[in-house]
Design a protein around this motif. Structure first.
Motif, PDB file in Angstrom:
ATOM      1  N   PRO A   6      28.493  54.659  25.182  1.00 40.76           N
ATOM      2  CA  PRO A   6      28.716  54.998  26.555  1.00 40.76           C
ATOM      3  C   PRO A   6      29.541  56.380  26.601  1.00 40.76           C
ATOM      4  CG  PRO A   6      30.324  53.253  26.143  1.00 40.76           C
ATOM      5  CD  PRO A   6      29.411  53.430  24.992  1.00 40.76           C
ATOM      6  N   GLU A   7      28.995  57.248  27.319  1.00 39.72           N
ATOM      7  CA  GLU A   7      29.821  58.734  27.817  1.00 39.72           C
ATOM      8  C   GLU A   7      31.344  58.258  28.301  1.00 39.72           C
ATOM      9  OE1 GLU A   7      27.632  61.651  29.504  1.00 39.72           O
ATOM     10  OE2 GLU A   7      25.809  60.777  28.753  1.00 39.72           O
ATOM     11  N   ARG A   8      32.422  59.038  28.025  1.00 42.14           N
ATOM     12  CA  ARG A   8      33.507  58.813  28.239  1.00 42.14           C
ATOM     13  C   ARG A   8      33.495  59.500  29.832  1.00 42.14           C
ATOM     14  NH1 ARG A   8      35.361  55.654  24.703  1.00 42.14           N
ATOM     15  NH2 ARG A   8      35.416  56.218  22.726  1.00 42.14           N
ATOM     16  N   GLY A   9      34.487  58.993  30.645  1.00 40.16           N
ATOM     17  CA  GLY A   9      34.539  59.697  31.994  1.00 40.16           C
ATOM     18  C   GLY A   9      33.508  59.376  32.845  1.00 40.16           C
ATOM     19  N   THR A  10      32.451  58.610  32.651  1.00 37.48           N
ATOM     20  CA  THR A  10      31.388  58.349  33.522  1.00 37.48           C
ATOM     21  C   THR A  10      31.595  56.921  34.023  1.00 37.48           C
ATOM     22  OG1 THR A  10      29.914  57.855  31.841  1.00 37.48           O
ATOM     23  CG2 THR A  10      30.206  59.998  32.409  1.00 37.48           C
ATOM     24  N   GLY A  11      30.960  56.725  35.351  1.00 41.14           N
ATOM     25  CA  GLY A  11      31.016  55.082  35.669  1.00 41.14           C
ATOM     26  C   GLY A  11      31.185  55.199  37.022  1.00 41.14           C
ATOM     27  N   THR A  12      31.106  53.986  37.508  1.00 42.12           N
ATOM     28  CA  THR A  12      31.523  53.756  39.035  1.00 42.12           C
ATOM     29  C   THR A  12      32.992  53.559  39.478  1.00 42.12           C
ATOM     30  OG1 THR A  12      31.104  51.362  38.939  1.00 42.12           O
ATOM     31  CG2 THR A  12      29.158  52.846  39.287  1.00 42.12           C
ATOM     32  N   GLY A  13      33.637  53.146  38.404  1.00 35.00           N
ATOM     33  CA  GLY A  13      35.142  52.848  38.790  1.00 35.00           C
ATOM     34  C   GLY A  13      35.400  51.522  39.102  1.00 35.00           C
ATOM     35  N   THR A  14      34.558  50.634  39.136  1.00 36.22           N
ATOM     36  CA  THR A  14      34.632  49.162  39.505  1.00 36.22           C
ATOM     37  C   THR A  14      35.583  48.491  38.459  1.00 36.22           C
ATOM     38  OG1 THR A  14      32.411  49.398  40.519  1.00 36.22           O
ATOM     39  CG2 THR A  14      33.385  47.195  40.287  1.00 36.22           C
ATOM     40  N   LEU A  15      36.561  48.000  39.159  1.00 38.52           N
ATOM     41  CA  LEU A  15      37.558  46.946  38.539  1.00 38.52           C
ATOM     42  C   LEU A  15      36.984  45.587  38.496  1.00 38.52           C
ATOM     43  CD1 LEU A  15      40.023  46.686  36.939  1.00 38.52           C
ATOM     44  CD2 LEU A  15      41.069  46.395  38.948  1.00 38.52           C
ATOM     45  N   VAL A  16      36.817  45.067  37.348  1.00 35.03           N
ATOM     46  CA  VAL A  16      36.360  43.709  37.465  1.00 35.03           C
ATOM     47  C   VAL A  16      37.577  42.577  37.152  1.00 35.03           C
ATOM     48  CG1 VAL A  16      34.733  41.876  36.348  1.00 35.03           C
ATOM     49  CG2 VAL A  16      33.861  44.080  36.705  1.00 35.03           C
ATOM     50  N   GLU A  17      37.954  41.787  38.050  1.00 35.07           N
ATOM     51  CA  GLU A  17      38.962  40.930  37.686  1.00 35.07           C
ATOM     52  C   GLU A  17      38.751  39.893  36.913  1.00 35.07           C
ATOM     53  OE1 GLU A  17      42.350  41.119  39.064  1.00 35.07           O
ATOM     54  OE2 GLU A  17      42.099  43.010  40.031  1.00 35.07           O
ATOM     55  N   PRO A  18      39.389  39.327  35.715  1.00 34.43           N
ATOM     56  CA  PRO A  18      38.997  38.447  35.143  1.00 34.43           C
ATOM     57  C   PRO A  18      39.356  36.985  35.564  1.00 34.43           C
ATOM     58  CG  PRO A  18      41.237  39.214  34.253  1.00 34.43           C
ATOM     59  CD  PRO A  18      40.569  39.916  35.330  1.00 34.43           C
ATOM     60  N   THR A  19      38.439  35.948  35.621  1.00 33.07           N
ATOM     61  CA  THR A  19      38.777  34.602  35.874  1.00 33.07           C
ATOM     62  C   THR A  19      39.664  33.928  35.130  1.00 33.07           C
ATOM     63  OG1 THR A  19      36.364  34.592  36.699  1.00 33.07           O
ATOM     64  CG2 THR A  19      37.573  32.468  36.500  1.00 33.07           C
ATOM     65  N   PRO A  20      40.585  33.453  35.810  1.00 29.97           N
ATOM     66  CA  PRO A  20      41.685  32.793  35.268  1.00 29.97           C
ATOM     67  C   PRO A  20      41.239  31.408  34.405  1.00 29.97           C
ATOM     68  CG  PRO A  20      42.546  32.863  37.440  1.00 29.97           C
ATOM     69  CD  PRO A  20      41.012  33.578  37.342  1.00 29.97           C
ATOM     70  N   GLN A  21      41.541  31.177  33.015  1.00 30.06           N
ATOM     71  CA  GLN A  21      41.005  30.362  32.418  1.00 30.06           C
ATOM     72  C   GLN A  21      41.813  28.877  32.367  1.00 30.06           C
ATOM     73  OE1 GLN A  21      38.141  30.403  30.628  1.00 30.06           O
ATOM     74  NE2 GLN A  21      37.866  32.354  31.717  1.00 30.06           N
ATOM     75  N   THR A  22      41.318  27.991  32.955  1.00 29.66           N
ATOM     76  CA  THR A  22      42.097  26.604  32.881  1.00 29.66           C
ATOM     77  C   THR A  22      42.298  25.909  31.465  1.00 29.66           C
ATOM     78  OG1 THR A  22      40.112  25.259  33.501  1.00 29.66           O
ATOM     79  CG2 THR A  22      41.609  26.100  35.189  1.00 29.66           C
ATOM     80  N   SER A  23      43.482  25.591  31.205  1.00 26.42           N
ATOM     81  CA  SER A  23      43.749  25.002  30.133  1.00 26.42           C
ATOM     82  C   SER A  23      43.373  23.482  29.821  1.00 26.42           C
ATOM     83  CB  SER A  23      45.345  24.994  29.837  1.00 26.42           C
ATOM     84  OG  SER A  23      45.860  24.479  28.641  1.00 26.42           O
ATOM     85  N   HIS A  24      42.702  23.488  28.644  1.00 20.80           N
ATOM     86  CA  HIS A  24      42.285  22.154  28.354  1.00 20.80           C
ATOM     87  C   HIS A  24      42.436  21.870  27.030  1.00 20.80           C
ATOM     88  CE1 HIS A  24      40.083  21.621  32.205  1.00 20.80           C
ATOM     89  NE2 HIS A  24      39.360  22.949  31.812  1.00 20.80           N
ATOM     90  N   GLY A  25      43.303  22.545  26.225  1.00 17.94           N
ATOM     91  CA  GLY A  25      43.456  22.520  24.810  1.00 17.94           C
ATOM     92  C   GLY A  25      44.919  21.649  24.551  1.00 17.94           C
ATOM     93  N   ALA A  53      51.790  28.199  36.919  1.00 17.85           N
ATOM     94  CA  ALA A  53      53.278  27.811  36.496  1.00 17.85           C
ATOM     95  C   ALA A  53      53.990  29.235  36.394  1.00 17.85           C
ATOM     96  CB  ALA A  53      53.382  26.900  35.285  1.00 17.85           C
ATOM     97  N   LEU A  54      55.629  29.008  36.641  1.00 19.92           N
ATOM     98  CA  LEU A  54      56.215  30.113  36.443  1.00 19.92           C
ATOM     99  C   LEU A  54      55.902  30.876  35.338  1.00 19.92           C
ATOM    100  CD1 LEU A  54      59.841  28.900  37.908  1.00 19.92           C
ATOM    101  CD2 LEU A  54      58.182  30.288  38.939  1.00 19.92           C
ATOM    102  N   CYS A  55      55.681  30.182  34.051  1.00 17.40           N
ATOM    103  CA  CYS A  55      55.293  30.988  33.048  1.00 17.40           C
ATOM    104  C   CYS A  55      53.954  31.525  32.814  1.00 17.40           C
ATOM    105  CB  CYS A  55      55.755  29.826  31.690  1.00 17.40           C
ATOM    106  SG  CYS A  55      54.397  28.515  31.710  1.00 17.40           S
ATOM    107  N   GLY A  56      53.198  31.283  33.920  1.00 17.80           N
ATOM    108  CA  GLY A  56      51.885  31.804  33.730  1.00 17.80           C
ATOM    109  C   GLY A  56      50.690  30.982  33.441  1.00 17.80           C
ATOM    110  N   LYS A  57      50.907  29.715  32.906  1.00 20.64           N
ATOM    111  CA  LYS A  57      50.060  28.636  32.674  1.00 20.64           C
ATOM    112  C   LYS A  57      49.139  28.350  33.695  1.00 20.64           C
ATOM    113  CE  LYS A  57      48.981  24.137  30.961  1.00 20.64           C
ATOM    114  NZ  LYS A  57      49.555  23.217  30.576  1.00 20.64           N
ATOM    115  N   VAL A  58      47.856  28.480  33.813  1.00 18.20           N
ATOM    116  CA  VAL A  58      46.867  27.938  34.683  1.00 18.20           C
ATOM    117  C   VAL A  58      46.174  26.611  34.443  1.00 18.20           C
ATOM    118  CG1 VAL A  58      45.050  28.628  36.100  1.00 18.20           C
ATOM    119  CG2 VAL A  58      46.612  30.178  35.220  1.00 18.20           C
ATOM    120  N   TRP A  59      46.277  25.451  35.252  1.00 12.71           N
ATOM    121  CA  TRP A  59      45.768  24.324  34.719  1.00 12.71           C
ATOM    122  C   TRP A  59      45.694  23.405  36.164  1.00 12.71           C
ATOM    123  CZ3 TRP A  59      50.742  24.654  35.334  1.00 12.71           C
ATOM    124  CH2 TRP A  59      51.393  23.550  35.661  1.00 12.71           C
ATOM    125  N   VAL A  60      44.819  22.431  35.924  1.00 14.80           N
ATOM    126  CA  VAL A  60      44.696  21.488  36.898  1.00 14.80           C
ATOM    127  C   VAL A  60      45.565  20.343  36.511  1.00 14.80           C
ATOM    128  CG1 VAL A  60      43.030  19.830  38.272  1.00 14.80           C
ATOM    129  CG2 VAL A  60      42.225  21.974  37.305  1.00 14.80           C
TER     130      VAL A  60
END
Length: 95
Positions: A6-25, A53-60
Motif C-alpha cells: 500500500p502507498e504510505r500516507g494515503t487512506g481515509t484515516g478511519t480508526l478501527v477499534e479492536p473488539t475485546p476478547q473474552t477469556s476462555h483459556g 477487571a482493574l488489571c484489564g482482564k475481560v471475561w464473563v
C-alpha cells in the motif's frame, strides 16, 4: 516499489477499534479472583455482558471468586487507589 504494497500516507484515516476478547483459556488470569465494579458484576449476571477487571482482564463471570486468591495486579492497583478506594463501588469479581 511493489504494486502489492500500500502507498504510505494515503487512506481515509478511519480508526478501527479492536473488539475485546473474552477469556476462555486457562492462563494466569484464570487462577485468580479479580476486582471489578459491583454494578458491572450485577449487570453481567443479568445480561451476560463481559466485565473488565482493574488489571484489564475481560471475561464473563461464572465462578465463585472465594475459591481463588486475589489477582496480584488487581490488588496492587486497588491498594494504590488510596483512601478513596475503600471498597466503595468495587468488589471482588468472579473468575
Amino acid at each position: 516499489m511493489s504494486t502489492l504494497e500500500p502507498e504510505r500516507g494515503t487512506g481515509t484515516g478511519t480508526l478501527v477499534e479492536p473488539t475485546p476478547q473474552t477469556s476462555h483459556g486457562d492462563g494466569d488470569h484464570e487462577r485468580f479472583a479479580h476486582y471489578v465494579q459491583k454494578d458491572k458484576i450485577m449487570a453481567s449476571a443479568l445480561d451476560g455482558t463481559p466485565v473488565v477487571a482493574l488489571c484489564g482482564k475481560v471475561w464473563v463471570p461464572g465462578r465463585d471468586p472465594k475459591k481463588y486468591p486475589v489477582c496480584p495486579m488487581c490488588k496492587e492497583i486497588y491498594e494504590s487507589m488510596g483512601e478513596g478506594g475503600d471498597d466503595k463501588g468495587k468488589g471482588k469479581g468472579d473468575k
